[in-house]
Design an enzyme around this catalytic site. Sequence first.
Site, PDB file in Angstrom:
ATOM      1  N   GLY A  98       0.824  -1.208   0.000  1.00  0.00           N
ATOM      2  CA  GLY A  98       0.000   0.000   0.000  1.00  0.00           C
ATOM      3  C   GLY A  98       0.850   1.246   0.000  1.00  0.00           C
ATOM      4  O   GLY A  98       1.907   1.302  -0.622  1.00  0.00           O
ATOM      5  N   ILE A 129      -0.011   4.546   5.568  1.00  0.00           N
ATOM      6  CA  ILE A 129      -0.542   3.388   6.283  1.00  0.00           C
ATOM      7  C   ILE A 129       0.591   2.474   6.735  1.00  0.00           C
ATOM      8  O   ILE A 129       0.506   1.829   7.789  1.00  0.00           O
ATOM      9  CB  ILE A 129      -1.533   2.609   5.400  1.00  0.00           C
ATOM     10  CG1 ILE A 129      -2.677   3.520   4.941  1.00  0.00           C
ATOM     11  CG2 ILE A 129      -2.085   1.402   6.144  1.00  0.00           C
ATOM     12  CD1 ILE A 129      -3.482   4.102   6.069  1.00  0.00           C
ATOM     13  N   GLU A 141       5.596  -3.337   1.024  1.00  0.00           N
ATOM     14  CA  GLU A 141       5.666  -3.118  -0.420  1.00  0.00           C
ATOM     15  C   GLU A 141       4.915  -1.831  -0.723  1.00  0.00           C
ATOM     16  O   GLU A 141       3.682  -1.811  -0.758  1.00  0.00           O
ATOM     17  CB  GLU A 141       5.046  -4.308  -1.165  1.00  0.00           C
ATOM     18  CG  GLU A 141       5.776  -5.618  -0.945  1.00  0.00           C
ATOM     19  CD  GLU A 141       7.193  -5.613  -1.481  1.00  0.00           C
ATOM     20  OE1 GLU A 141       7.523  -4.720  -2.286  1.00  0.00           O
ATOM     21  OE2 GLU A 141       7.985  -6.487  -1.108  1.00  0.00           O
ATOM     22  N   CYS A 195       2.046   0.392  -8.504  1.00  0.00           N
ATOM     23  CA  CYS A 195       3.184   0.871  -7.721  1.00  0.00           C
ATOM     24  C   CYS A 195       4.458   0.970  -8.548  1.00  0.00           C
ATOM     25  O   CYS A 195       5.355   1.742  -8.219  1.00  0.00           O
ATOM     26  CB  CYS A 195       3.404  -0.022  -6.509  1.00  0.00           C
ATOM     27  SG  CYS A 195       3.602  -1.772  -6.923  1.00  0.00           S
TER      28      CYS A 195
END
Length: 491
Positions: free
Chosen positions: A200, A204, A222, A257
Site C-alpha cells: 500500500g 498506512i 511493499e 506501484c
Amino acid sequence: MASEVEGKAVFDADSAEEVVKELRATFAAGTTKSYEWRSTQLNAMLKMMEENEPLIVAALCDDLSKPELESSIYEIAMVKSSCRMALKKMKQWMMPEKAKTSLITFPSSAEIVSEPLGVVLVISAWNYPFLLSLDPVVGAIAAGNAVVLKPSEISPATSSLLARLVADYLDRSCIKVVEGAVPETSALLEQKWDKILYTGNERIARTVMAAAAKHLTPVVLELGGKCPVIVDSDINLQVATRRIISGKWGCNNGQACVSPDYIVTTKNYAQKLIVSFKCELERFYGKNPLESKDLSRIVNSSHFARLSKLLDEDKVSSKIVHGGERDRANLKISPTILLDVPQDSLIMTEEIFGPLLPIILVDEVEDSFDVINSSGTKPLAAYLFTNNKKLKKKFVATVSAGGLVVNDTTVHLAEPTLPFGGVGNSGMGAYHGKFSFDTFSHKKAVLCRGFAGDAYVRYPPYSRGKIRLLKAVFDGSFLGIIRALIGWSKS
C-alpha cells in the site's frame, strides 16, 4: 468457532484474537508443516482460479473496469505461475542447506533449516486486488505458515469473492480471509503475528510498522514512490514509446506501484518523444480514449478528485500537451502528458498513481541522475531507455531503487528469479519465487558435534598459552597454531 467469528457483523479485537488463537492451535498441531499439506493447498488454489476465472475477471471489472487481458494475464496468470513454481521447487526449498564448518568447531557438521514462522498476516492493496492478495499467500503457504488475508475494502467485489473462494477451496482451519475497512484492520494489527506483509502507501505503512513494533513483529512493506523513466535519444523510439505506454496506461491506467511516474529526457529530444506518444496512444486507445474499453477507470471519486487537483494546479494546468480529458461520472481520465512541469509542483512531489505523465527536461541525459537522486527518496522501480553501454553502467551504479529495468518497464515483476521489493521509502523486504518462501521462513542454524575431539584449551583455568592457541584457531592460522603449541610445550 472460527466461521462464527468471521461471520459476526462486527469484527473487533476480540474477534481478531479468537481467529489468531485458532490459527496458532492449528499451527502448533503441525498441520501446515508437511509437504503434503502445502502442495494440497497450492493445487487447490490453482483449481480455484481455473474454475472461477470468469468470476474473478468480472469482479475486477466491477472494481476497476479492468480490461479482461489485464485481469487474466497480469493478475490471474501471474498467481498461477507463482503456484506452479512453488509446487515445482518447494521440495528443494524445504531441504536443509548444508553449511561449511571451521576449525573452531572441528569436528562438526552444520546445516540451515527453513522452518515456517507461524501465523502471518497479509494486508493487500486495491489496485491489483487479486494478485497482491494471493501472490504473498502462495509464499506463506509454501513456507508452511497459517495465514490471515485482509483484502482491500476499496475493491469490494474482489474482496468478497476472495473471501468466498478461499473458504470454499482452501483449508479453513489454516487460511482465513477477514474483510472490512479501518476498524477490522486495526483489530488485526492489535494482535501478535509472526510476520506482516503490507502492500500500500507510506502513510498506512507507518501505522502497520508501529503496531508491529509493539510485538517485535517483522514486517515486509511493499510501497511505491515516483518511478522515473530516463529516455536517451539513441533508441528505437516507437518500441520505447509502446513499452512506456504499456507500463503506464496498460497497467491499470497508471494505478500501479511500479508504473512510470515521470519521464526525464533532453530538451532536444522531448518533441520527438511527444509526437511518438500521441501517435501510439491514438493507435492503442483511439481518438476518444475515454470511450476505450482497454483503459481501467479511476478506482473511486476520492482518487479522481486527487488526480484532478494535481492537474488543476495553476503552474501545471498550462503544461498539458496531450490528453487531460475527464469524465467525472464514469471516473475516467484520458492518458495525459505534461511537458516541463515545475519540480516543486504537487504532481512532482506526490506519487501520481494515475494516468498523468509529466516530462522533465534536462540539457544532457546524464543530468537525469541528478534529478532522480535529488528527490531524496528511492523509488520502487526505475527505467532507462538507451543503447549507450556507459549510460547503462552509470544507471545501475548511480540510481538506488527496488528494481531497475533497461529498455522496458514493469516486466521485472514477471521474473520469479528476481526479488520484488522496495528500498527506503519504497519499502523493505522482498518476495516472488523463492524470495517469497524465504520471506515467510526462519533460517534456523543447526550445528552438530560428537563427543570426540574435546578441546580442553577452552576450559578454565585459563593461561597465556591457551589464549595464544585459541587466538590462532580463530585466526585460522595453522602456522600460528603450531607456534602456539611449540611455545606452550617450551613453557
